[in-house]
Write a protein that holds these residues in place. Structure first.
Motif, PDB file in Angstrom:
ATOM      1  N   GLY A  91      56.757  36.764  51.828  1.00  0.00           N
ATOM      2  CA  GLY A  91      55.395  36.606  52.332  1.00  0.00           C
ATOM      3  C   GLY A  91      54.756  37.958  52.559  1.00  0.00           C
ATOM      4  O   GLY A  91      55.431  38.948  52.853  1.00  0.00           O
ATOM      5  N   ILE A  92      53.418  38.004  52.418  1.00  0.00           N
ATOM      6  CA  ILE A  92      52.645  39.233  52.606  1.00  0.00           C
ATOM      7  C   ILE A  92      51.570  38.977  53.648  1.00  0.00           C
ATOM      8  O   ILE A  92      50.790  38.018  53.538  1.00  0.00           O
ATOM      9  N   TRP A  93      51.493  39.867  54.654  1.00  0.00           N
ATOM     10  CA  TRP A  93      50.528  39.733  55.745  1.00  0.00           C
ATOM     11  C   TRP A  93      49.546  40.903  55.685  1.00  0.00           C
ATOM     12  O   TRP A  93      49.956  42.070  55.662  1.00  0.00           O
ATOM     13  N   ASN A  94      48.248  40.585  55.644  1.00  0.00           N
ATOM     14  CA  ASN A  94      47.182  41.585  55.651  1.00  0.00           C
ATOM     15  C   ASN A  94      46.250  41.336  56.832  1.00  0.00           C
ATOM     16  O   ASN A  94      46.131  40.206  57.328  1.00  0.00           O
ATOM     17  N   ALA A  95      45.554  42.369  57.258  1.00  0.00           N
ATOM     18  CA  ALA A  95      44.586  42.227  58.349  1.00  0.00           C
ATOM     19  C   ALA A  95      43.559  43.345  58.263  1.00  0.00           C
ATOM     20  O   ALA A  95      43.813  44.400  57.659  1.00  0.00           O
ATOM     21  N   SER A  96      42.397  43.126  58.887  1.00  0.00           N
ATOM     22  CA  SER A  96      41.360  44.160  58.926  1.00  0.00           C
ATOM     23  C   SER A  96      40.489  43.972  60.159  1.00  0.00           C
ATOM     24  O   SER A  96      40.394  42.870  60.713  1.00  0.00           O
ATOM     25  N   VAL A  97      39.866  45.056  60.581  1.00  0.00           N
ATOM     26  CA  VAL A  97      38.877  45.033  61.649  1.00  0.00           C
ATOM     27  C   VAL A  97      37.683  45.856  61.186  1.00  0.00           C
ATOM     28  O   VAL A  97      37.850  46.926  60.594  1.00  0.00           O
ATOM     29  N   ALA A  98      36.476  45.345  61.417  1.00  0.00           N
ATOM     30  CA  ALA A  98      35.273  46.011  60.926  1.00  0.00           C
ATOM     31  C   ALA A  98      34.214  46.050  62.012  1.00  0.00           C
ATOM     32  O   ALA A  98      34.147  45.165  62.879  1.00  0.00           O
ATOM     33  N   LEU A  99      33.372  47.065  61.943  1.00  0.00           N
ATOM     34  CA  LEU A  99      32.190  47.186  62.792  1.00  0.00           C
ATOM     35  C   LEU A  99      30.985  47.244  61.867  1.00  0.00           C
ATOM     36  O   LEU A  99      30.947  48.052  60.934  1.00  0.00           O
ATOM     37  N   ALA A 100      29.995  46.363  62.112  1.00  0.00           N
ATOM     38  CA  ALA A 100      28.860  46.255  61.198  1.00  0.00           C
ATOM     39  C   ALA A 100      27.554  46.146  61.964  1.00  0.00           C
ATOM     40  O   ALA A 100      27.494  45.589  63.060  1.00  0.00           O
ATOM     41  N   ASP A 101      26.510  46.703  61.369  1.00  0.00           N
ATOM     42  CA  ASP A 101      25.132  46.523  61.832  1.00  0.00           C
ATOM     43  C   ASP A 101      24.337  46.063  60.617  1.00  0.00           C
ATOM     44  O   ASP A 101      23.884  46.878  59.813  1.00  0.00           O
TER      45      ASP A 101
END
Length: 754
Positions: free
Chosen positions: A694-704
């Motif tokens: 299994g492969i686990w990915n994640a991300s966090v973003a800040l947007a305007d």
């Protein structure tokens, strides 16, 4: 310490746990009843903002697809389709066809040192071959243009609107090389108002840098256009200890332009031109094990292992690839009818260099290859679509494709310091003509019948000439020879079915499809007299039952498909030994089948939280294998799995947004994909299996989004799993191909709209 899954105890444990699933259909129906929703909807889903929707809660926006050669709602068509949103792919740093296989469980991909040898699989079926005399089983269609060679479609995609994965035979509307399914790629239309974007991303573990940019808008009252480009460079995650170079990377550029001319409300002319160039240095396999002490000693200081990322090579394996094309699509409204004409030309140049012996053993031994491909295709399609809402709704059409491949392949073979040289020049010319039509009979508002037929006539011819410096066979090179041949075939494909709306939110269908893939020739460097006979056409009989439903005021959508397909005269590669080297030999392998269950799910739980998932159980097996004369591999393979086809595969995802008071948004995303054990070779070599992982990915973003910018931080393969995207056997060793996410890595991405 890195966690390794190849043949690991954990992988075997996972397989044993899943072995208890005796009735996958029952499990799929249970999951559907618990409330999944079409994952195909998920990537394109948005939260509605109208007052009416605000009262009933967030909903999933309906997805429109062109799987039936006209725009229709995904939930209304009797076809099993997965849809992946283009913008989401860009945000996830998934930039080409091969990168979406983790998100679509029914789709798999065979990688290679040269994209000339890559292959797509749908429901466990695909065509593995280096020969220009065979077509892929999975058709790739980009903006209505069918690509004749599988390797054409492996470069990065630009201005992607969505990718539709049509599962199962689609030969009626998409052609004879769609007997397992279709990858239908749709790019973005030119915007109505002037706008542009800039995008930059950087990822570690190989120093990957990517730039994307584009601009477009209305030029006059009747003309609008867009142009976009990309630059990408990646050093790679494999080290050549011979010279200290990083390999397994790429250097890519591309540009795409689009003009849309609408002189009046009835006529629209779309012109599209694209150019892409790539220089990839994927090694010709990384050795994972060997039974030969001499080979292991020659490979030092490289130590073979399932997670090895080192090679010892004196000849840099790489591929220089250029793909370009022009297409023109005319859509003409004739009252309530639509006449569509698509005219296209494409060219594909591929130059590969491969270290066949995978050693730095000059001047005593070596096997070095140099091959060039020059492919041109011309296509013309004309379709007439009837008005919607009548008793009889139909799409009628005519299709023509002309393709020509010229190849030159040269091999240098050195044994005990004695050099021999061989060069083969060969060409393949194909012509295909088809008449097709699919009709929907609206018996009532809720009950419909489907009848579709396609008649295809194929002409295929080849010429081959090989010259060798040795009058007898030497390692890797057969003696001089020449041959030529041609064949003409014609056949029918089609689809028949029934469709019923049980309620406004529940639709069911049952279909039978007959697939057809034309004749083939096994044309390659070491072609021999036994290869001069053509392969018979491959045919298939497919049965499918599907349910598509929505609930909770369109916050929840669930799609289920159950299928069974039998293939006759299956065209496949089987390992053989020619001139002392292991090669893949193209044969009519006999009968195979694939059956299973697919469930796509998605849920807009709150305005900020979306959950989605997909599950596929695919039993792809060899039913009755025809062992070729003189085969050097195991022929006792009846009942065994087809290559690149795990039994179980799944994908789950969560997207959560947090609106802040100052107009900013924080966006959190995580996904996990898992697949069962997979066998990579038709001869069932026990050493070419990849254990479950299994492969686990994640991300966090800040947007305007009011100011048009977004910055994200991404983590890939956070559980640090090492795995193989393909494995194969050499003469006395096993090698694998190393994926980009073979280990944990991180990156940042910045996007600006203007």
């Amino acid at each position: 310490m890195k966690e390794i899954d190849h043949h690991s105890a954990a992988a075997q444990g996972s397989k044993q746990r899943f072995a208890g699933y005796r009735d996958p259909l029952a499990w799929a129906i249970l999951l559907a009843s618990l409330g999944g929703s079409a994952w195909a909807e998920q990537d394109a889903a948005t939260t509605a903002q109208t007052p009416a929707d605000a009262q009933s809660g967030p909903v999933l926006k309906a997805v429109t697809v062109t799987a039936t050669r006209r725009e229709e709602s995904l939930q209304k068509i009797p076809v099993a389709v997965s849809v992946v949103d283009g913008e989401q792919l860009e945000r996830d740093n998934r930039n080409n066809v091969s990168s979406i296989v983790q998100q679509v469980p029914t789709l798999n991909f065979r990688t290679s040192a040269s994209n000339k040898d890559t292959t797509l699989f749908i429901r466990g079926v695909g065509t593995i071959s280096t020969s220009p005399g065979i077509e892929p089983t999975v058709a790739t269609v980009i903006d209505g243009v069918v690509f004749g060679r599988a390797g054409q479609s492996t470069l990065d995609l630009l201005d992607l609107e969505r990718i539709e994965v049509l599962r199962g035979p689609q030969g009626t509307l998409f052609g004879k090389n769609a007997s397992a399914g279709v990858l239908n790629v749709v790019t973005r239309a030119a915007p109505e108002e002037f706008r542009g974007y800039l995008d930059y991303s950087h990822f570690g573990n190989g120093n990957e840098n990517r730039y994307r940019f584009g601009v477009g808008g209305r030029l006059t009252d009747t003309l609008k256009g867009s142009v976009s480009g990309l630059l990408g460079k990646y050093d790679g995650n494999v080290k050549n200890v011979k010279n200290g170079d990083d390999v397994n990377g790429y250097d890519r550029t591309g540009v795409r332009g689009r003009l849309e001319f609408e002189p009046n409300t009835d006529i629209k002319l779309t012109l599209i031109g694209d150019y892409a160039r790539s220089d990839d240095d994927i090694p010709n396999g990384v050795v994972v094990s060997t039974r030969s002490a001499a080979f292991a000693n020659a490979l030092k200081p490289v130590s073979p292992s399932s997670h090895n990322q080192h090679i010892q090579s004196d000849y840099k394996s790489r591929t220089e690839d250029t793909s370009a094309g022009i297409s023109g699509q005319l859509d003409w409204q004739l009252g309530n009818y639509t006449l569509t004409s698509i005219t296209a030309w494409r060219r594909w140049l591929n130059h590969q260099y491969q270290d066949g012996d995978r050693l730095a053993a000059l001047p005593l031994t070596a096997s070095h290859d140099n091959g060039k491909v020059n492919y041109n295709q011309y296509t013309q399609e004309i379709r007439l679509a009837s008005p919607k809402g009548e008793f009889l709704e139909y799409v009628l059409g005519v299709y023509y494709m002309h393709g020509h491949t010229g190849e030159t392949y040269r091999r240098l073979s050195v044994n005990d310091g004695i050099a021999n040289d061989g060069q083969a020049n060969y060409s393949v010319t194909s012509n295909s003509f088809a008449l097709f039509g699919e009709n929907t009979f609206n018996f009532t508002d809720d009950f419909r019948g489907i009848v579709g037929l396609r008649w295809t006539r194929d002409g295929l011819g080849y010429k081959h000439r090989r010259v060798s410096t040795s009058p007898v066979a030497v390692t890797g090179i057969q003696p001089s020879t020449s041959s030529h041949g041609s064949v003409d075939e014609e056949d029918w494909s089609g689809r028949f079915g029934l469709q019923y709306d049980f309620t406004d939110n529940l639709m069911g269908y049952a279909t039978y499809s007959r697939g057809y893939k034309g004749p083939a020739y096994n044309v390659f460097f070491n072609m021999q007299p036994r290869d001069t006979e053509h392969l018979k056409p491959e045919t298939s009989d497919a049965y499918e039952i599907g349910l598509k439903t929505s609930a909770l005021n369109n916050r929840l959508i669930a799609n289920l498909a159950v299928f069974h397909t039998d293939y006759d005269n299956y065209q496949a590669n089987f390992y053989d030994s020619v001139a002392g080297q292991v090669v893949t030999r193209l044969v009519n392998a006999g009968k195979v089948y694939t059956k299973g269950v697919e469930l796509d799910t998605s849920l807009q739980l709150t305005p900020q939280l979306k959950l989605s998932g997909a599950l596929a159980y695919t039993e792809a097996r060899i039913d009755s294998f025809k062992c070729p004369a003189g085969a050097a591999s195991n022929c006792n393979v009846n009942g065994k799995p087809l290559p690149f086809s795990p039994d179980w595969k799944t994908y789950v995802r969560a997207d959560y947004s947090i609106p802040l008071d100052n107009g900013l948004d924080v966006e959190l995303t995580t996904d996990y994909s898992w697949q069962d054990e997979v066998q990579f070779t038709l001869d069932q070599n026990p050493d070419t299996k990849q254990g479950a992982y299994g492969i686990w990915n994640a991300s966090v973003a800040l947007a305007d989004y009011n100011r048009g910018w977004r910055v994200s931080f991404l983590g890939k393969n956070l559980n640090d799993k090492s795995y193989a995207t393909a494995m194969a056997a050499g003469s006395n060793y096993i090698y694998r191909f190393v994926p980009r996410d073979d280990e944990r890595y991180f990156g940042v991405q910045a996007h600006l709209d203007f």
